[in-house]
Design a protein around this motif. Structure first.
Motif, short mmCIF file in Angstrom:
data_model
loop_
_atom_site.label_atom_id
_atom_site.label_comp_id
_atom_site.label_asym_id
_atom_site.label_seq_id
_atom_site.Cartn_x
_atom_site.Cartn_y
_atom_site.Cartn_z
N SER A 16 13.31 -11.78 15.29
CA SER A 16 14.76 -11.56 15.26
C SER A 16 15.25 -11.00 13.93
N TRP B 176 19.93 -19.88 18.41
CA TRP B 176 19.70 -18.51 18.86
C TRP B 176 20.36 -18.24 20.21
N CYS C 232 25.04 -19.90 12.62
CA CYS C 232 23.89 -19.95 13.54
C CYS C 232 22.58 -19.73 12.81
N GLY D 129 19.38 -22.21 12.54
CA GLY D 129 18.00 -21.78 12.81
C GLY D 129 17.09 -22.00 11.62
N PHE E 140 17.86 -11.77 20.58
CA PHE E 140 18.32 -13.12 20.26
C PHE E 140 17.99 -14.09 21.40
N THR F 67 14.33 -14.77 21.34
CA THR F 67 14.01 -15.65 20.21
C THR F 67 14.38 -17.09 20.51
N ALA F 68 15.42 -17.31 21.31
CA ALA F 68 15.85 -18.68 21.64
C ALA F 68 14.78 -19.44 22.41
#
Length: 555
Positions: free
Chosen positions: A140, A205, A221, A225, A287, A290-291
């Protein structure tokens, strides 16, 4: 491209700095030796002396029968009843031994699967996967940069400030160790926090992929992370330290290779796909993808072998006594301060901080290469892949050629050479590289490759120095504190760079003074050199054992 010679360790970075992992696993790594053959076990256990010919006959007969047990049971039964009670007992023992042998061979075949010389037990798989996730989260990084530049229309200075704020969780890593050790969640000190860290990362994410649309939301955010990665890093490093007790140094080195290799592999994988995904699907898709990655950390937590912490009521405690935690923390902080204030620790720590705190122009160069030179996300992904591999080359160069060179000389030469090579960015900004027949793309790749190799090689002495000055008995805590101070220097350097970027008037559309910014940032890296005298004097009579210990901790 890569204007800084100091690889950072936060946030979302594949090239993270393991803090507590200078020791390694694992009480559960046992080499299962092959048991003796059944014939040999029969010969050892006779109850009374038999004639030599009878004993040889029994041994051969039993071995043959053991091999054919599954296919020819009848001859075994006949031989048992022909030879009497003694042989019946011996064959029973042989049957039990054969069953144990089969079971033992099965366990041996499972645990004999090795990676970097380490048996892939569930615990080791969990450790490797957490390190892999920390590396692959770099997926990301380009998406965040393009999102702040193209969607939020932020200037380079604002981007640098957000990056500095998001790195704050890496400055208090020892605190996470205190929390996980003193406050077990649902009876577990490691599993629960790994699950929680993974869920926190996935949540942060997910917000980036859906509702975040302001610079404050992005900063919040990314901060969450970063906290997720930093906390899981401390937890998994503490697992490594716990399982290292009683293990040999060679096993510790093998585990370090497993951890580093897993993280590096994750970084290379993310580098390969980061740019192409941004160009093909957009930043929101990256994103969202990536979550999903932090959930791997939560999933592998079930593989961690950990005994639950039981309280007086014979049930798992959610929290331990708060007063006990505060008292323990107070004692630890007192011991930590007593160690840090010693001149042989404080002065080198001051040098590390100042060496890391020199300004950087990374954000400004990113805007220049994308807005002015038109570098695409796909191309930047390829550059990132090259730099990920170059980082490993830098470590190899240090281990092969520089690790026996005195630290003062290593700092001196790498800083001077790095400052000179950093000036090559001026060629790219002014366009002189095209007059020399080098395209912008090839010049950027070559420049990033050289600077990354030198940057990684120059950062390794920081780890070695931090390991050398740690007093015996509190290596883990002090080493983590020194790395937090080093990270703090990097954050300060980024913020100073953001201020200089604003001062020189470098924006997303104006790069007239970028040349002066690059020159100033590179010359400022020479400022800590007069303080090399703060470093401990290198001795030539350090024995090999001490050198090996330093290298193991610096890993």
């Amino acid at each position: 491209m890569a204007t800084s010679l100091r690889p950072t360790s936060f946030p979302i970075l594949p090239s993270r700095i393991p803090i507590f992992s200078f020791l390694s696993l694992s009480p559960y790594l046992r080499f299962h030796r092959k048991p003796p053959s059944t014939a040999a076990s029969v010969r050892r256990r006779p109850r009374r002396k038999l004639p030599p010919d009878s004993e040889m006959s029994i041994a051969v007969s039993v071995q043959s029968s053991s091999i054919k047990r599954d296919t020819e049971p009848e001859p075994l039964l006949d031989s048992r009843y022909r030879k009497g009670d003694l042989l019946t007992t011996t064959v029973d023992e042989d049957t039990s031994s054969t069953i144990k042998t089969a079971s033992h061979k099965k366990r041996y075949s499972i645990n004999s699967i090795k990676l970097f010389g380490v048996d892939l037990t569930p615990d080791n798989i969990a450790v490797a996967m957490v390190y892999f996730v920390q590396g692959v989260l770099g997926l990301s990084r380009l998406a965040v940069s393009f999102y702040m530049k193209d969607d939020l229309h932020l200037d380079p200075a604002e981007t640098a400030v957000i990056s500095g704020i998001s790195a704050l969780p890496w400055l208090v890593k020892p605190l996470y160790g205190f929390i996980s050790d003193s406050f077990p969640l649902f009876g577990y000190r490691r599993r629960s926090y790994l699950v929680l860290s993974g869920l926190l990362g996935a949540f942060s994410w997910s917000l980036m992929a859906t509702i975040v649309d302001s610079k404050y939301g992005v900063a919040f955010c990314i901060l969450l992370g970063s906290l997720s990665v930093a906390f899981s890093d401390v937890v998994v490093d503490s697992m490594v330290v716990e399982r290292a007790r009683g293990e040999s140094q060679s096993m510790s080195g093998s585990l370090q290779s497993l951890c580093w290799g897993s993280s590096a592999f994750g970084g290379i994988v993310s580098s390969y796909f980061s740019g192409s995904f941004v160009g093909a699907y957009g930043v929101r898709f990256v994103f969202g993808l990536t979550a999903l990655l932090p959930l791997i950390t939560s999933a592998v937590a079930v593989l961690v072998k950990e005994q639950p912490v039981l309280g007086p009521g014979r049930g798992p405690n959610i929290l331990l006594d708060t007063s006990g935690f505060l008292e323990s923390s107070k004692n630890s902080l007192s011991q930590l301060w007593d160690a840090v204030k010693q001149p042989n620790v404080f002065l080198p720590t001051l040098f590390i901080f100042l060496w890391q705190a020199t300004p950087q122009s990374d954000s400004a160069m990113f805007y220049f290469t994308t807005n002015k030179l038109g570098f695409t996300p796909e191309f930047l992904g390829r550059v990132k892949l090259v730099t990920s591999v170059a980082s490993l080359v830098g470590v190899g160069i240090y281990n092969g050629f520089l690790k026996k060179v005195p630290l003062r000389k290593v700092f001196l030469f790498t800083t001077v050479i790095g400052s000179a090579l950093g000036m090559t960015q001026v060629l790219l900004v002014t366009g002189l590289n095209r007059q020399l027949g080098l395209s912008d793309e090839w010049f950027a790749i070559g420049d990033s490759l050289i600077l990354t190799v030198l940057g990684q090689a120059s950062f390794m002495p920081v780890l070695v120095l931090a390991a050398r000055i740690c007093p015996e008995g509190m290596e883990a805590t002090l080493f983590a504190t020194l790395m937090s101070i080093s990270n703090g220097g990097s954050v300060l350097g980024g913020l100073i760079g953001a201020g200089l970027t604003q001062l020189f008037g470098v924006t997303k559309d104006s790069f007239d003074n970028l040349t002066f910014l690059i020159i100033l940032c590179n010359l400022s890296s020479l400022l800590p050199l007069p303080l090399l005298g703060l470093l401990p004097q290198d001795t030539t009579d350090v024995d090999s054992k001490e050198s090996d210990d330093i290298e193991m901790k610096s890993n």
